[in-house]
Scaffold this motif. Structure first.
Motif, PDB file in Angstrom:
ATOM      1  N   VAL A  31       0.811  -1.210   0.000  1.00  0.00           N
ATOM      2  CA  VAL A  31       0.000   0.000   0.000  1.00  0.00           C
ATOM      3  C   VAL A  31       0.851   1.269   0.000  1.00  0.00           C
ATOM      4  CG1 VAL A  31      -1.857  -1.262   1.151  1.00  0.00           C
ATOM      5  CG2 VAL A  31      -0.360   0.180   2.517  1.00  0.00           C
ATOM      6  N   SER A  32       0.291   2.285  -0.637  1.00  0.00           N
ATOM      7  CA  SER A  32       0.980   3.557  -0.816  1.00  0.00           C
ATOM      8  C   SER A  32       0.443   4.620   0.132  1.00  0.00           C
ATOM      9  CB  SER A  32       0.787   4.028  -2.265  1.00  0.00           C
ATOM     10  OG  SER A  32       1.285   5.335  -2.435  1.00  0.00           O
ATOM     11  N   ASP A  33       1.363   5.275   0.828  1.00  0.00           N
ATOM     12  CA  ASP A  33       1.056   6.448   1.642  1.00  0.00           C
ATOM     13  C   ASP A  33       1.781   7.635   0.997  1.00  0.00           C
ATOM     14  OD1 ASP A  33       0.296   8.150   3.752  1.00  0.00           O
ATOM     15  OD2 ASP A  33       2.063   7.610   4.931  1.00  0.00           O
ATOM     16  N   ALA A  34       1.443   7.862  -0.284  1.00  0.00           N
ATOM     17  CA  ALA A  34       2.093   8.942  -1.032  1.00  0.00           C
ATOM     18  C   ALA A  34       1.914  10.250  -0.274  1.00  0.00           C
ATOM     19  CB  ALA A  34       1.507   9.041  -2.429  1.00  0.00           C
ATOM     20  N   GLY A  35       2.985  10.980  -0.126  1.00  0.00           N
ATOM     21  CA  GLY A  35       2.951  12.228   0.640  1.00  0.00           C
ATOM     22  C   GLY A  35       3.269  12.019   2.112  1.00  0.00           C
ATOM     23  N   ALA A  36       3.344  10.762   2.528  1.00  0.00           N
ATOM     24  CA  ALA A  36       3.732  10.391   3.904  1.00  0.00           C
ATOM     25  C   ALA A  36       2.791  10.947   4.970  1.00  0.00           C
ATOM     26  CB  ALA A  36       5.182  10.791   4.181  1.00  0.00           C
ATOM     27  N   GLN A  37       1.542  11.199   4.624  1.00  0.00           N
ATOM     28  CA  GLN A  37       0.595  11.761   5.595  1.00  0.00           C
ATOM     29  C   GLN A  37       0.423  10.836   6.795  1.00  0.00           C
ATOM     30  OE1 GLN A  37      -3.447  12.271   4.190  1.00  0.00           O
ATOM     31  NE2 GLN A  37      -4.012  13.515   5.945  1.00  0.00           N
ATOM     32  N   PHE A  38       0.202   9.546   6.540  1.00  0.00           N
ATOM     33  CA  PHE A  38      -0.005   8.615   7.646  1.00  0.00           C
ATOM     34  C   PHE A  38       1.278   8.436   8.467  1.00  0.00           C
ATOM     35  CE2 PHE A  38       0.261   4.204   9.240  1.00  0.00           C
ATOM     36  CZ  PHE A  38      -0.669   4.318  10.260  1.00  0.00           C
ATOM     37  N   VAL A  39       2.414   8.165   7.803  1.00  0.00           N
ATOM     38  CA  VAL A  39       3.638   7.916   8.585  1.00  0.00           C
ATOM     39  C   VAL A  39       4.054   9.137   9.393  1.00  0.00           C
ATOM     40  CG1 VAL A  39       4.517   5.987   7.201  1.00  0.00           C
ATOM     41  CG2 VAL A  39       5.245   8.284   6.636  1.00  0.00           C
ATOM     42  N   LYS A  40       3.818  10.322   8.874  1.00  0.00           N
ATOM     43  CA  LYS A  40       4.117  11.531   9.653  1.00  0.00           C
ATOM     44  C   LYS A  40       3.172  11.653  10.842  1.00  0.00           C
ATOM     45  CE  LYS A  40       4.362  14.412   6.079  1.00  0.00           C
ATOM     46  NZ  LYS A  40       4.504  15.667   5.314  1.00  0.00           N
ATOM     47  N   SER A  41       1.917  11.250  10.666  1.00  0.00           N
ATOM     48  CA  SER A  41       0.947  11.381  11.756  1.00  0.00           C
ATOM     49  C   SER A  41       1.283  10.465  12.938  1.00  0.00           C
ATOM     50  CB  SER A  41      -0.472  11.080  11.261  1.00  0.00           C
ATOM     51  OG  SER A  41      -0.707   9.691  11.130  1.00  0.00           O
ATOM     52  N   ILE A  42       1.983   9.369  12.688  1.00  0.00           N
ATOM     53  CA  ILE A  42       2.360   8.465  13.784  1.00  0.00           C
ATOM     54  C   ILE A  42       3.819   8.634  14.203  1.00  0.00           C
ATOM     55  CG2 ILE A  42       0.554   6.774  13.269  1.00  0.00           C
ATOM     56  CD1 ILE A  42       2.740   5.015  11.957  1.00  0.00           C
ATOM     57  N   GLY A  43       4.539   9.556  13.559  1.00  0.00           N
ATOM     58  CA  GLY A  43       5.928   9.810  13.928  1.00  0.00           C
ATOM     59  C   GLY A  43       6.903   8.760  13.435  1.00  0.00           C
ATOM     60  N   GLU A  63       8.067   8.613  10.206  1.00  0.00           N
ATOM     61  CA  GLU A  63       8.638   9.040   8.941  1.00  0.00           C
ATOM     62  C   GLU A  63      10.164   9.016   9.000  1.00  0.00           C
ATOM     63  OE1 GLU A  63       8.329  12.946  11.219  1.00  0.00           O
ATOM     64  OE2 GLU A  63       7.202  11.090  11.125  1.00  0.00           O
ATOM     65  N   LEU A  64      10.770   9.029   7.821  1.00  0.00           N
ATOM     66  CA  LEU A  64      12.226   9.051   7.687  1.00  0.00           C
ATOM     67  C   LEU A  64      12.584  10.253   6.820  1.00  0.00           C
ATOM     68  CD1 LEU A  64      15.048   7.720   7.992  1.00  0.00           C
ATOM     69  CD2 LEU A  64      14.494   6.382   5.948  1.00  0.00           C
ATOM     70  N   PRO A  65      13.009  11.381   7.429  1.00  0.00           N
ATOM     71  CA  PRO A  65      13.383  12.554   6.635  1.00  0.00           C
ATOM     72  C   PRO A  65      14.626  12.242   5.793  1.00  0.00           C
ATOM     73  CG  PRO A  65      13.105  13.126   8.961  1.00  0.00           C
ATOM     74  CD  PRO A  65      13.120  11.628   8.865  1.00  0.00           C
ATOM     75  N   VAL A  66      14.544  12.528   4.487  1.00  0.00           N
ATOM     76  CA  VAL A  66      15.681  12.241   3.606  1.00  0.00           C
ATOM     77  C   VAL A  66      16.277  13.501   2.986  1.00  0.00           C
ATOM     78  CG1 VAL A  66      15.042   9.860   3.122  1.00  0.00           C
ATOM     79  CG2 VAL A  66      14.126  11.679   1.677  1.00  0.00           C
ATOM     80  N   VAL A  69      11.623  16.203   2.120  1.00  0.00           N
ATOM     81  CA  VAL A  69      11.072  14.932   1.648  1.00  0.00           C
ATOM     82  C   VAL A  69      11.128  13.904   2.773  1.00  0.00           C
ATOM     83  CG1 VAL A  69      11.376  13.034  -0.005  1.00  0.00           C
ATOM     84  CG2 VAL A  69      11.739  15.413  -0.720  1.00  0.00           C
ATOM     85  N   ASN A  70      10.029  13.174   2.932  1.00  0.00           N
ATOM     86  CA  ASN A  70       9.970  12.106   3.932  1.00  0.00           C
ATOM     87  C   ASN A  70       9.611  10.788   3.277  1.00  0.00           C
ATOM     88  OD1 ASN A  70      10.194  13.342   6.736  1.00  0.00           O
ATOM     89  ND2 ASN A  70       8.716  14.685   5.742  1.00  0.00           N
ATOM     90  N   TRP A  71      10.319   9.748   3.675  1.00  0.00           N
ATOM     91  CA  TRP A  71       9.966   8.377   3.326  1.00  0.00           C
ATOM     92  C   TRP A  71       9.367   7.777   4.580  1.00  0.00           C
ATOM     93  CZ3 TRP A  71      15.202   6.364   0.973  1.00  0.00           C
ATOM     94  CH2 TRP A  71      15.450   6.993  -0.252  1.00  0.00           C
ATOM     95  N   SER A  72       8.906   6.566   4.469  1.00  0.00           N
ATOM     96  CA  SER A  72       8.507   5.835   5.659  1.00  0.00           C
ATOM     97  C   SER A  72       9.768   5.303   6.308  1.00  0.00           C
ATOM     98  CB  SER A  72       7.607   4.653   5.269  1.00  0.00           C
ATOM     99  OG  SER A  72       7.379   3.824   6.381  1.00  0.00           O
ATOM    100  N   GLY A  73       9.785   5.285   7.633  1.00  0.00           N
ATOM    101  CA  GLY A  73      10.853   4.569   8.310  1.00  0.00           C
ATOM    102  C   GLY A  73      10.569   3.082   8.188  1.00  0.00           C
ATOM    103  N   ARG A  74      11.315   2.267   8.926  1.00  0.00           N
ATOM    104  CA  ARG A  74      11.052   0.824   8.963  1.00  0.00           C
ATOM    105  C   ARG A  74      10.401   0.528  10.306  1.00  0.00           C
ATOM    106  NH1 ARG A  74      13.187  -2.152   5.511  1.00  0.00           N
ATOM    107  NH2 ARG A  74      15.097  -0.927   5.326  1.00  0.00           N
TER     108      ARG A  74
END
Length: 178
Positions: free
Chosen positions: A117-129, A131-134, A138-143
């Motif tokens: 599944v895609s969380d394009a824009g990282a809205q969900f991963v940022k909302s839970i903290g 995210e992986l700032p690159v 720009v943010n990717w999902s962390g692991r």
């Protein structure tokens, strides 16, 4: 311990996208994918008793493709049949088209219980903290990994070094918390 544990799943008014994969997608070679489906998180969580979500930095990246996501694919039947997991989601911020290609490349032939599944824009991963700032905003999902049972987060952990570590986000760690 994550502040998400023992809390309702925190994705109100958010959605994800994915492209289903089935046997028909292997019958004929063509370059085009199906169109993505958009799914509201709250509806999805409500419809599924137990959901496992694992976040990965990027489709086709080395650690994600070699040691992280293949574990979820290998243990998908055990998760679904023995542990009664309704859905397993592999989440990145990549496009759903890249995720479908990655899933197929990793040998996924059916997305009934295992979705990329895609969380394009990282809205969900940022909302839970998670995210992986690159750089350059720009943010990717962390692991990471999250287990949701009846709408409540029962396990949530992220890797300290998401570029290479697969410990708390591994399928084995998730299995131990089901």
């Amino acid at each position: 311990m994550s502040a998400l544990i023992n809390q309702p799943f925190p994705a109100k008014d958010m959605s994800f996208q994915y492209i289903s994969i089935g046997p028909e997608d292997f019958a004929e070679k063509h370059g085009a994918c199906k169109m993505p489906q958009t799914v509201a998180w709250d509806k999805f969580i409500k419809e599924n008793k137990t959901v496992v979500i694992t976040g990965a930095p990027a489709a086709f990246s080395p650690t994600c493709s070699i040691s992280h996501v293949p574990g979820y694919i290998a243990y998908a039947d055990e998760l679904v049949q023995d542990k009664e997991v309704d859905q397993i989601l592999v989440l990145t911020v990549d496009s759903p088209f890249a995720l479908q290609a990655w899933a197929k490349d990793l040998g996924v032939k059916d997305t009934t219980h295992l979705k990329f599944v895609s969380d394009a824009g990282a809205q969900f991963v940022k909302s839970i903290g998670f995210e992986l700032p690159v750089g350059n905003g720009v943010n990717w999902s962390g692991r990471w990994a999250i287990v949701v049972k009846d709408g409540i987060v029962t396990y949530a952990a992220k890797e300290e070094n998401p570029a290479t570590d697969v410990t708390v986000s591994s399928v084995e760690s998730v299995l131990a918390h089901l």
